[in-house]
Enzyme design. Structure first.
Site, short mmCIF file in Angstrom:
data_model
loop_
_atom_site.label_atom_id
_atom_site.label_comp_id
_atom_site.label_asym_id
_atom_site.label_seq_id
_atom_site.Cartn_x
_atom_site.Cartn_y
_atom_site.Cartn_z
CG ASP A 145 -53.27 -32.99 -8.27
OD1 ASP A 145 -53.69 -33.18 -7.11
OD2 ASP A 145 -52.89 -31.89 -8.69
NE ARG A 146 -55.08 -27.95 -10.61
CZ ARG A 146 -56.27 -27.46 -10.25
NH1 ARG A 146 -56.94 -28.00 -9.27
NH2 ARG A 146 -56.78 -26.43 -10.90
CG HIS A 158 -54.05 -26.71 -1.91
ND1 HIS A 158 -54.70 -27.60 -1.08
CD2 HIS A 158 -54.00 -27.31 -3.13
CE1 HIS A 158 -55.02 -28.68 -1.76
NE2 HIS A 158 -54.63 -28.53 -3.00
CE1 TYR A 205 -55.00 -26.70 -6.68
CE2 TYR A 205 -53.04 -26.18 -7.97
CZ TYR A 205 -53.75 -27.06 -7.17
OH TYR A 205 -53.22 -28.28 -6.85
CG HIS A 250 -52.08 -36.92 -4.22
ND1 HIS A 250 -53.36 -36.92 -4.75
CD2 HIS A 250 -51.41 -35.93 -4.88
CE1 HIS A 250 -53.45 -35.97 -5.68
NE2 HIS A 250 -52.29 -35.36 -5.78
#
Length: 286
Positions: A101-102, A146, A206, A266
């Site tokens: 992910d990030r 988001h 983000y 995920h």
């Protein structure tokens, strides 16, 4: 909470930022980077399994967990430089890098910016930032609400998320998980508490992916820069769901790609740790 058997350190990144880093095992180093809305604890199953044969390094990214949370400095280029500095401080001139992910976006940037030190790369359940924005369109983009919320100017996103932090962050832990038992109550509570204490920095992370990170990817794409190291990408089948060719997107960035899909959710390192551990071990043999 801590990963059993791992030692914890405060290690300097760049610009004076200190990261919380869990280290275990012996051997060639493998760095594991967490995603959102998590901390290094997401590697509590994979890390010990790899530690039998590798030095496993699990940082909290800047802005997350117990690491420092500066007001700015959340380009993936800066966050990648943090990781290179941390591993160098721990005594390793090169390392394999796995991100979710990030953390996968940080790992991707590290692979492009620091090919001399990143030997192998694995990215879990992301597209490169430029491609992510490119495939988000129409009503299918609602799944990434988001991303658009946190891309807004400072102020409103932070206020909205802080007012409902448990509900906001808990939403992703719920809807992105196929096996709810994979994130037990104590781990979930740790994630929610860490995220609640990091709203401004998470939003800044983000927001960078809607601004400076896009610029950096565009510059690399225009220059023809690619990942020249062995790369493995494991994703849910988002391409089929949203109408794009995920493998082709990654192929444009890599000269040595193993792309595969998983039936796990995920949070695959927690839902299917043996699958992910085995994939990492296979990557390291390439």
């Amino acid at each position: 909470m801590k990963i059993p058997g791992f030692e914890y350190h405060r290690v300097g990144g760049v610009d004076g930022v200190q990261l919380n880093v869990a280290v275990g095992g012996v051997g060639a180093p493998v760095v594991l980077l967490h995603g959102f809305p998590q901390t290094h604890l997401m590697w509590r199953k994979v890390g010990p399994a790899l530690a039998d044969s590798h030095t496993v390094i699990c940082p909290d990214l800047r802005g997350y967990g117990a690491s420092d949370k500066p007001l700015d400095g959340y380009s993936k280029r800066t966050m990648a430089a943090d990781i290179v500095a941390v591993v160098r401080e721990l005594g390793h001139p090169s390392f394999a890098l796995v991100g979710h992910d990030r953390g996968a976006l940080v790992a991707f940037r590290a692979g492009l910016d620091h090919p001399e030190v990143v030997s192998h790369l694995m990215c879990l359940d992301v597209l490169p930032t430029l491609d992510m924005w490119d495939v988000m369109h129409g009503t299918s983009a609602a799944v990434g609400f988001h991303l658009y919320l946190m891309a807004q100017e400072p102020g409103l996103p932070e206020q909205m998320i802080a007012a409902t932090s448990d509900e906001f962050f808990g939403h992703f832990l719920d809807v992105w998980t196929k096996d709810s038992a994979a994130i037990p109550a104590d781990v979930r509570a740790a994630y929610l508490a860490a995220s609640k204490g990091a709203v401004p920095s998470i939003v800044a992370d983000y927001r960078a992916s809607a601004t400076v990170d896009v610029t950096h990817d565009q510059e690399d794409l225009a220059a023809g820069n690619k990942l020249l190291i062995p790369v493995t990408v494991i994703q849910q089948d988002w391409g089929a769901a949203l109408g794009f060719d995920a493998a082709a997107r990654w192929q444009a960035w890599s000269t040595d790609l193993d792309h595969r899909t998983t039936t796990a959710g995920h949070f695959m390192a927690e839902e299917s740790p043996t699958e992910i551990t085995t994939a990492i071990q296979t990557l390291l043999k390439r």
